[in-house]
Design an enzyme around this catalytic site. Structure first.
Site, short mmCIF file in Angstrom:
data_model
loop_
_atom_site.label_atom_id
_atom_site.label_comp_id
_atom_site.label_asym_id
_atom_site.label_seq_id
_atom_site.Cartn_x
_atom_site.Cartn_y
_atom_site.Cartn_z
CB SER A 6 5.67 3.83 16.72
OG SER A 6 5.34 4.41 15.16
CG LEU A 7 6.97 6.06 23.35
CD1 LEU A 7 8.29 5.46 23.45
CD2 LEU A 7 6.88 7.46 24.35
CG HIS A 8 2.19 3.44 19.83
ND1 HIS A 8 1.93 4.74 19.19
CD2 HIS A 8 2.19 2.90 18.74
CE1 HIS A 8 2.15 4.53 17.97
NE2 HIS A 8 2.39 3.46 17.60
CB SER B 94 7.51 6.11 11.18
OG SER B 94 6.76 5.78 12.26
CB CYS C 109 2.24 -3.49 16.60
SG CYS C 109 4.02 -2.94 16.68
CD GLU D 190 -2.61 -1.08 2.70
OE1 GLU D 190 -3.34 -2.03 2.91
OE2 GLU D 190 -2.16 -0.43 3.67
CG ASN E 195 -8.08 4.17 11.84
OD1 ASN E 195 -9.42 3.98 11.90
ND2 ASN E 195 -7.48 4.43 10.72
CB CYS F 111 -0.30 -2.53 13.45
SG CYS F 111 0.35 -2.33 11.81
CB CYS G 62 5.03 -5.55 9.65
SG CYS G 62 6.20 -4.83 10.92
N GLY H 202 5.32 -2.27 7.19
CA GLY H 202 6.80 -2.58 7.42
C GLY H 202 7.41 -2.00 8.23
CD GLU H 203 10.78 -0.44 12.23
OE1 GLU H 203 9.92 -0.23 12.79
OE2 GLU H 203 11.94 0.16 12.17
CB CYS I 264 -0.89 0.60 9.25
SG CYS I 264 0.55 1.53 8.94
CB CYS J 268 2.09 7.36 3.69
SG CYS J 268 2.28 6.24 5.03
N1 SAH Z 1 6.86 0.24 11.66
C1 SAH Z 1 6.94 1.70 11.71
C2 SAH Z 1 6.32 2.22 10.39
C3 SAH Z 1 4.99 1.72 10.10
S1 SAH Z 1 3.65 2.00 10.92
C4 SAH Z 1 6.28 2.29 13.00
O1 SAH Z 1 6.02 1.33 13.80
O2 SAH Z 1 6.62 3.26 13.11
C5 SAH Z 1 3.12 3.72 10.91
C6 SAH Z 1 2.41 4.29 12.13
O3 SAH Z 1 0.86 3.72 12.23
C7 SAH Z 1 3.04 3.69 13.45
O4 SAH Z 1 3.12 4.81 14.48
C8 SAH Z 1 1.65 2.88 13.85
O5 SAH Z 1 1.95 2.58 15.35
C9 SAH Z 1 0.41 3.27 13.40
N2 SAH Z 1 -0.60 2.70 13.43
C10 SAH Z 1 -0.56 1.38 13.15
N3 SAH Z 1 -2.06 0.73 13.15
C11 SAH Z 1 -2.62 1.83 13.69
C12 SAH Z 1 -4.05 1.87 14.05
N4 SAH Z 1 -4.76 0.91 13.99
N5 SAH Z 1 -4.48 3.23 14.37
C13 SAH Z 1 -3.61 4.03 14.58
N6 SAH Z 1 -2.33 4.23 14.20
C14 SAH Z 1 -1.78 2.72 13.75
#
Ligand code: SAH
Length: 351
Positions: free
Chosen positions: A220-222, A197, A121, A97, A295, A124, A117, A165-166, A338, A110
C-alpha cells in the site's frame, strides 16, 4: 496455539501434519486425524459434533481436550454488487470484518489479521481506535472457512489478506494461516491466489523475503515521496520510502510479482508529478500498479478525485510504460471499505 481465553489447542491453528502428530500423541490412528482434517477443510465442520463418521465417544473426548475456533456471525450485509460483508464476534467480545467478493461462479475472500490496527493511516477506518490485539491463526483461518462455505461463495478461489490490521505485524499467526490455505489438505489454494497486503512494515517485509511462502505481496504505497507519505501513513516516519523500496527489492528475488496499491486522494497525491514519481518506483520494483479512488469514510477529511482525473493519472503512468489498472471500490453501499462496518456497528451499539 490456543485461542484467547482458552487453553485447549485449536485445530484451526495447526497444519494438517501437526494435527496428525497430536492425534498420534494421544494414541489415535492416522486415519482419524485424516478424517478430522477433511471435516475442517472439505466440509467446513464447526464442531466435533458434526463429524458423524467418528464414534460419539471419540467426538466427546476430542471436544473436551481440543477446540475448533468458531467465529460468531454478528451481522451480515449484502451489497447490490453481491459483495457480502460479515461482522464476526470473537470469544473476548471483540469484532472483526471479513468480506466475500463474488465474481460469477467464483469468489475472493478479504480477511483481517488484527482487531484494529496500530498504524493509524489517516484515510483508514480500521486504525481509528488503535490496535486491540492480534488475531490467532485459528481466527484468521476460520474467516476463510466461513467465506468458503458461505452459500453465496460459489468456489472460493482467492484470498486477499487486506482486511483490518497489518498482516506483517502479526507475522506468526498470519503466515501460519497462509500455510494452511496453501496446504493440499487445507484449503489447497495456489500461492498466486493469495495476496498479503502491507502498509510497508519493513521488518515484516524482510522476514517474508527470507521466508519460503510463495504468495503474492501488495504494497500500500499511496504516496511516492516521503513528505506526502509521512502525512498519510505515520508508519512511514519510522520506515521511510527508501527502506520500504529496498525491502521490497529483496522480495522481488523470489518469483512473485509485486503490486503497488495507490489510492488516489484529490489534490493530495494525484498530480502529474506524483504519477511520474510513482512510475519511477514501479519501474525500480518491476511492479504493476492498482489505482484505487479514495473511498470516503465518515468524518474523513479527504475527497476522491473526479473520474477524469483518475483516468488522466492512469494515462500518465501508462505513457511512462507502467502497467496500471483502476480498481473500483465494491460494496460502497454497505460500508465495505476497511473497518467501516465495524465502525458503523459500534455506532449502532454492537461491538
Ligand atoms: N495494513 C495492510 C492491509 C489492510 S488495508 C495494508 O495497509 O495494506 C487494505 C487496503 O485498503 C490498503 O491498501 C489500504 O490503504 C486501503 N484503504 C484503507 N482505507 C481506505 C479508504 N478509505 N479508501 C480506499 N482504500 C482504503
Amino acid at each position: 496455539m490456543s485461542t484467547v481465553g482458552q487453553d485447549r489447542p485449536d485445530l484451526l491453528a495447526m497444519l494438517p501434519e501437526e494435527v496428525d502428530a497430536l492425534f498420534l500423541d494421544i494414541g489415535l490412528p492416522r486415519y482419524r486425524s485424516a478424517q478430522v482434517v477433511e471435516w475442517l477443510y472439505v466440509h467446513g465442520a464447526r464442531s466435533f459434533d458434526e463429524m458423524t463418521n467418528l464414534p460419539k465417544s471419540l467426538r466427546e473426548t476430542l471436544s473436551k481436550d481440543l477446540t475448533i475456533t468458531n467465529l460468531q456471525t454478528l451481522k451480515v450485509a449484502v451489497s447490490r454488487d453481491r459483495t457480502k460483508k460479515f461482522l464476526f464476534g470473537l470469544t473476548d467480545g471483540a469484532a472483526i470484518e471479513t468480506v466475500l467478493l463474488p465474481e460469477g461462479e467464483r469468489s475472493t475472500a478479504c480477511i483481517s489479521t488484527q482487531v484494529g490496527c496500530a498504524f493509524g493511516c489517516l484515510f483508514c477506518a480500521s486504525g481509528a481506535g488503535g490496535l486491540a490485539r492480534n488475531l490467532t491463526a485459528g481466527e484468521i483461518v476460520d474467516q476463510a472457512r466461513k467465506a468458503k462455505f458461505d452459500a453465496d461463495a460459489g468456489r472460493l478461489t482467492n484470498i486477499v489478506v487486506m482486511g483490518m490490521g497489518e498482516p506483517l505485524a502479526n507475522y506468526e499467526a498470519t503466515t501460519k494461516a497462509v500455510r494452511i490455505f496453501l496446504h493440499e489438505r487445507g484449503l489447497a489454494l495456489g500461492g498466486r491466489r493469495i495476496t498479503i497486503s502491507t502498509a510497508g512494515f519493513v521488518p515484516g517485509i524482510r522476514r517474508l523475503a527470507a521466508d519460503d511462502l510463495p504468495v503474492r505481496v501488495a504494497l500500500s504505497l499511496h504516496a511516492a515521496d516521503n513528505r506526502t507519505r509521512n502525512k498519510l501513513m505515520p508508519i512511514n516516519r519510522k520506515y521511510p520510502l527508501e527502506q520500504v523500496i529496498d525491502s521490497c527489492t529483496e522480495l522481488g528475488r523470489r518469483r512473485t510479482p509485486l503490486t503497488l496499491e495507490y489510492m488516489l486522494i484529490f489534490e493530495i497525491n494525484d498530480s502529474f508529478d506524483d504519477a511520474a514519481r510513482l512510475a519511477d518506483i514501479a519501474h525500480a520494483l518491476k511492479a504493476k500498479v492498482n489505482l484505487i479512488p479514495y473511498n470516503p469514510v465518515p468524518g474523513g477529511r479527504y475527497r476522491a478525485p473526479s473520474e477524469e482525473r483518475v483516468l488522466r493519472f492512469q494515462a500518465r503512468l501508462r505513457e511512462a510504460g507502467v502497467l496500471a489498472f483502476i480498481r473500483r471500490s465494491r460494496g460502497t453501499d454497505i460500508d465495505a471499505a476497511c473497518g467501516q462496518l465495524r465502525q458503523s456497528a459500534s455506532r449502532e451499539g454492537h461491538g
